[in-house]
Write an enzyme that holds these catalytic residues in place. Sequence first.
Site, PDB file in Angstrom:
ATOM      1  N   GLY A  31       0.452  -1.546  -0.776  1.00  0.00           N
ATOM      2  CA  GLY A  31      -0.198  -0.581  -0.132  1.00  0.00           C
ATOM      3  C   GLY A  31       0.837   1.080   0.432  1.00  0.00           C
ATOM      4  N   GLN A  70       3.124   9.689   0.853  1.00  0.00           N
ATOM      5  CA  GLN A  70       3.962   8.972   1.223  1.00  0.00           C
ATOM      6  C   GLN A  70       4.954   9.336   0.066  1.00  0.00           C
ATOM      7  OE1 GLN A  70       2.510   5.223   2.580  1.00  0.00           O
ATOM      8  NE2 GLN A  70       4.534   4.972   3.025  1.00  0.00           N
ATOM      9  N   CYS A 122       6.272  -0.289   6.980  1.00  0.00           N
ATOM     10  CA  CYS A 122       5.488   0.785   6.689  1.00  0.00           C
ATOM     11  C   CYS A 122       7.103   1.547   5.521  1.00  0.00           C
ATOM     12  CB  CYS A 122       4.808   2.025   7.211  1.00  0.00           C
ATOM     13  SG  CYS A 122       4.979   3.521   6.696  1.00  0.00           S
ATOM     14  N   LEU A 123       6.667   1.708   3.848  1.00  0.00           N
ATOM     15  CA  LEU A 123       7.402   1.865   3.630  1.00  0.00           C
ATOM     16  C   LEU A 123       8.217   3.336   3.994  1.00  0.00           C
ATOM     17  CD1 LEU A 123       5.949   1.589  -0.149  1.00  0.00           C
ATOM     18  CD2 LEU A 123       7.526  -0.037   1.131  1.00  0.00           C
ATOM     19  N   HIS A 173      -4.095   0.430   7.431  1.00  0.00           N
ATOM     20  CA  HIS A 173      -3.300   1.248   7.675  1.00  0.00           C
ATOM     21  C   HIS A 173      -2.663   2.696   6.902  1.00  0.00           C
ATOM     22  CE1 HIS A 173       1.271   1.336   7.964  1.00  0.00           C
ATOM     23  NE2 HIS A 173       1.940   2.046   6.671  1.00  0.00           N
ATOM     24  N   GLU A 174      -3.369   2.384   5.621  1.00  0.00           N
ATOM     25  CA  GLU A 174      -3.919   3.495   4.707  1.00  0.00           C
ATOM     26  C   GLU A 174      -4.593   4.942   4.666  1.00  0.00           C
ATOM     27  OE1 GLU A 174      -0.861   3.639   2.679  1.00  0.00           O
ATOM     28  OE2 GLU A 174      -0.778   1.539   3.307  1.00  0.00           O
ATOM     29  N   HIS A 233      -2.652   6.517   6.654  1.00  0.00           N
ATOM     30  CA  HIS A 233      -1.986   7.612   6.910  1.00  0.00           C
ATOM     31  C   HIS A 233      -2.930   8.643   6.108  1.00  0.00           C
ATOM     32  CE1 HIS A 233       2.238   6.528   6.028  1.00  0.00           C
ATOM     33  NE2 HIS A 233       1.838   5.102   5.843  1.00  0.00           N
TER      34      HIS A 233
HETATM   35 ZN    ZN Z   1       2.854   3.397   6.076  1.00  0.00          ZN
END
Ligand code: ZN
Length: 194
Positions: free
Chosen positions: A45, A50, A107-108, A149-150, A153
């Site tokens: 995701g 991000q 998480c990226l 999770h997204e 964000h």
């Molecule tokens: Zn993340």
Amino acid sequence: MVLEIVKYGHPALRQPGAPIAAVTEDIRRLAEDLLETMHAAQGVGLAAQQVGRPLQMFVVDVRGVTDRPSTLEIAGQPADPPSLMPLVLINPKVTPLNDAVTGPEGCLSFPEIYADITRPESVEVHALNERGQPVHFRCGGLLAKAIQHEQDHIRGILFIDRMSAATRRQLQPELDALQARTKAELARPKAQAH
Ligand code: ZN
């Protein structure tokens, strides 16, 4: 185009996303770039925050993960999760459907940092897709986890906010180091392109 993924300490990660008033060519291009960037980073995701764009939009693709199952229901009927992938969700509303479960998350924007996070096991989703059409489905397992999770964000919430106090304490030195690294990079003057 593969975009740069911003890391913890970048201010965009804490900015609640603006709703998207119209799915324009610019938004469709951003959706494509988010997908390309997420796939290049082998993530499941990626939110607009991000890549430094605080908007209510994220992408998800769980096809690359085989050891953590997902479930999907469209119009009350079970469906095959890969049939819906990759997902672009714009102005999403996410409603929890049942009890919380705990499982590992990364998480990226937090390379190499993983922790157990507790979230509802399944959710109901209403959103627009990249063509501006309404989408509506229920999902569970990894897909529900990734979507929640997204969804966090795009409201400026990070998975570290949902860690247990003990886990957060344990990871704090790594988090502080990452944040300091990001801030130092942001403070450095950018090289001039010619
Ligand atoms: Zn993340």
